[in-house]
Design a protein around this motif. Sequence first.
Motif, PDB file in Angstrom:
ATOM      1  N   SER A  90       0.867  -1.091   0.168  1.00  0.00           N
ATOM      2  CA  SER A  90      -0.093  -0.029  -0.097  1.00  0.00           C
ATOM      3  C   SER A  90       0.850   1.455   0.095  1.00  0.00           C
ATOM      4  N   PHE A  91       2.065   1.109   0.842  1.00  0.00           N
ATOM      5  CA  PHE A  91       2.991   2.288   0.845  1.00  0.00           C
ATOM      6  C   PHE A  91       3.350   2.535  -0.760  1.00  0.00           C
ATOM      7  N   MET A  92       3.913   1.565  -1.439  1.00  0.00           N
ATOM      8  CA  MET A  92       4.248   1.793  -2.749  1.00  0.00           C
ATOM      9  C   MET A  92       3.163   2.367  -3.552  1.00  0.00           C
ATOM     10  N   HIS A  93       1.953   2.174  -3.539  1.00  0.00           N
ATOM     11  CA  HIS A  93       0.795   2.647  -4.159  1.00  0.00           C
ATOM     12  C   HIS A  93       0.645   4.283  -3.861  1.00  0.00           C
ATOM     13  N   ARG A  94       0.673   4.500  -2.571  1.00  0.00           N
ATOM     14  CA  ARG A  94       0.562   5.851  -2.361  1.00  0.00           C
ATOM     15  C   ARG A  94       1.611   6.544  -2.761  1.00  0.00           C
ATOM     16  N   ALA A  95       3.020   6.107  -2.471  1.00  0.00           N
ATOM     17  CA  ALA A  95       4.044   6.901  -2.954  1.00  0.00           C
ATOM     18  C   ALA A  95       4.178   7.217  -4.360  1.00  0.00           C
ATOM     19  N   THR A  96       3.603   6.280  -5.189  1.00  0.00           N
ATOM     20  CA  THR A  96       3.948   6.224  -6.642  1.00  0.00           C
ATOM     21  C   THR A  96       2.590   7.281  -6.879  1.00  0.00           C
ATOM     22  N   ARG A  97       1.559   7.222  -6.506  1.00  0.00           N
ATOM     23  CA  ARG A  97       0.486   8.199  -6.757  1.00  0.00           C
ATOM     24  C   ARG A  97       0.947   9.752  -6.351  1.00  0.00           C
ATOM     25  N   TRP A  98       1.655   9.888  -5.197  1.00  0.00           N
ATOM     26  CA  TRP A  98       1.962  11.102  -4.841  1.00  0.00           C
ATOM     27  C   TRP A  98       3.194  11.498  -5.575  1.00  0.00           C
ATOM     28  N   LEU A  99       3.920  10.769  -6.285  1.00  0.00           N
ATOM     29  CA  LEU A  99       5.000  11.269  -6.858  1.00  0.00           C
ATOM     30  C   LEU A  99       4.484  11.657  -8.446  1.00  0.00           C
ATOM     31  N   ALA A 100       3.444  10.911  -8.879  1.00  0.00           N
ATOM     32  CA  ALA A 100       2.979  11.314 -10.059  1.00  0.00           C
ATOM     33  C   ALA A 100       1.893  12.465  -9.964  1.00  0.00           C
ATOM     34  N   ALA A 101       1.340  12.768  -9.043  1.00  0.00           N
ATOM     35  CA  ALA A 101       0.148  13.782  -8.879  1.00  0.00           C
ATOM     36  C   ALA A 101       0.741  15.090  -8.200  1.00  0.00           C
ATOM     37  N   GLU A 102       1.615  14.760  -7.013  1.00  0.00           N
ATOM     38  CA  GLU A 102       2.154  16.076  -6.342  1.00  0.00           C
ATOM     39  C   GLU A 102       3.555  16.625  -6.926  1.00  0.00           C
TER      40      GLU A 102
ATOM     41  N   VAL B 205      11.080  13.920   2.216  1.00  0.00           N
ATOM     42  CA  VAL B 205       9.652  14.092   2.248  1.00  0.00           C
ATOM     43  C   VAL B 205       8.891  13.945   3.551  1.00  0.00           C
ATOM     44  N   ASP B 206       8.149  14.872   3.960  1.00  0.00           N
ATOM     45  CA  ASP B 206       7.525  14.550   5.165  1.00  0.00           C
ATOM     46  C   ASP B 206       6.448  13.381   5.016  1.00  0.00           C
ATOM     47  N   PRO B 207       6.438  12.763   6.128  1.00  0.00           N
ATOM     48  CA  PRO B 207       6.702  12.467   7.485  1.00  0.00           C
ATOM     49  C   PRO B 207       8.264  11.886   7.717  1.00  0.00           C
ATOM     50  N   GLY B 208       9.251  11.720   6.565  1.00  0.00           N
ATOM     51  CA  GLY B 208      10.358  11.108   7.032  1.00  0.00           C
ATOM     52  C   GLY B 208      10.198   9.704   6.717  1.00  0.00           C
ATOM     53  N   VAL B 209      11.126   8.922   7.521  1.00  0.00           N
ATOM     54  CA  VAL B 209      11.288   7.479   7.446  1.00  0.00           C
ATOM     55  C   VAL B 209      10.506   6.831   8.577  1.00  0.00           C
ATOM     56  N   VAL B 210       9.554   6.422   8.352  1.00  0.00           N
ATOM     57  CA  VAL B 210       8.337   5.870   9.018  1.00  0.00           C
ATOM     58  C   VAL B 210       7.800   4.657   8.725  1.00  0.00           C
ATOM     59  N   MET B 211       7.118   4.031   9.744  1.00  0.00           N
ATOM     60  CA  MET B 211       6.395   2.565   9.480  1.00  0.00           C
ATOM     61  C   MET B 211       5.454   2.839   8.083  1.00  0.00           C
ATOM     62  N   PRO B 212       5.318   2.033   7.094  1.00  0.00           N
ATOM     63  CA  PRO B 212       4.858   2.631   6.000  1.00  0.00           C
ATOM     64  C   PRO B 212       3.496   2.834   6.078  1.00  0.00           C
ATOM     65  N   HIS B 213       2.777   2.369   6.815  1.00  0.00           N
ATOM     66  CA  HIS B 213       1.184   2.463   7.152  1.00  0.00           C
ATOM     67  C   HIS B 213       1.053   3.949   7.554  1.00  0.00           C
ATOM     68  N   ARG B 214       2.057   4.640   8.161  1.00  0.00           N
ATOM     69  CA  ARG B 214       2.035   6.178   8.527  1.00  0.00           C
ATOM     70  C   ARG B 214       2.515   7.151   7.523  1.00  0.00           C
ATOM     71  N   TRP B 215       2.921   6.733   6.468  1.00  0.00           N
ATOM     72  CA  TRP B 215       3.332   7.607   5.631  1.00  0.00           C
ATOM     73  C   TRP B 215       2.173   8.052   4.656  1.00  0.00           C
ATOM     74  N   LYS B 216       1.658   9.349   4.664  1.00  0.00           N
ATOM     75  CA  LYS B 216       0.760   9.635   4.300  1.00  0.00           C
ATOM     76  C   LYS B 216      -0.578   9.036   4.007  1.00  0.00           C
ATOM     77  N   PRO B 217      -1.044   8.479   5.243  1.00  0.00           N
ATOM     78  CA  PRO B 217      -2.318   7.566   5.117  1.00  0.00           C
ATOM     79  C   PRO B 217      -3.444   8.191   4.436  1.00  0.00           C
ATOM     80  N   GLU B 218      -4.462   7.701   3.550  1.00  0.00           N
ATOM     81  CA  GLU B 218      -5.338   8.170   2.941  1.00  0.00           C
ATOM     82  C   GLU B 218      -6.422   8.894   3.606  1.00  0.00           C
TER      83      GLU B 218
END
Length: 272
Positions: free
Chosen positions: A58-70, A236-249
């Motif tokens: 799920s982190f990979m999905h959110r990170a990829t979406r953020w990179l493409a969109a933001e 990128v905020d929030p830094g190096v965190v557990m992946p489910h805590r990286w920009k949860p949806e």
Amino acid sequence: MTGNRFRADEIDTSKPHSARMYDYFLGGKTHYAVDTQAAEQVEAVWPDVKPWTRANRSFMHRATRWLAAEAGIRQFLDIGTGIPTEPNLHQVAQEVAPTSRVVYADNDPIVLAYAQALLLSTPEGRTAYIHADITDPQGILAAEDLTDTLDLSQPVALSLNAIMHFIANERKPYEIVRQLVEPLAPGSYLVLSHGALDPRPGVSDAVTNLYRGSGIHVQGRTHEEIVPFFDGLELVDPGVVMPHRWKPESEQARAEAEAKDLWIFAGVARKP
């Protein structure tokens, strides 16, 4: 299970493989009895392995979406691709930006056997697959299919998800990442997730011993050992965190993430 250029005798089914075990943990079907047996042994000592795996995906999905969109990234290099599990990285990126170009790299024959599933790009974009090993960064970056697909003079998002914990210290994992990032253009990004040491007594040792006993080297690292993979980059905020805590949806997802520890850390960082 052996279509697309690989014969059955070229895929080793006598011992488990990390990519096929990962597929099992995700609920896929591209694995063998030996992988199921090894994965069930891991799950017996580490019940969180399936949530861990899903959180990483799920982190990979959110990170990829953020990179493409933001971040406006239109080029992606995914090393350690693993067995296709939809949505794949190019599907996420091209849903946001149909012109996105994606190169996948892996060294497992069964991944190449299923690469056709990865190559279904949008008409506006492009995808390619290279059979390569992460321990040969120069070989990856010089591959003809990569240079035909990506323009390395423009920003690229380098995705290293759940791969570096399979690289032993003596193989110089930090140097491998440095060699992959160094030639990328300013404005490129590193996306990395890495298995961490579980603080519960005996869990990490038991998991490590099971993997290594199956012939798969695995090496969990602490948060302090994972952060240096991003040296020289702007996190990128929030830094190096557990992946489910990286920009949860959602706020619900955020609350659920805060309530559970999954011992893997992830981050996204920009090359200045």
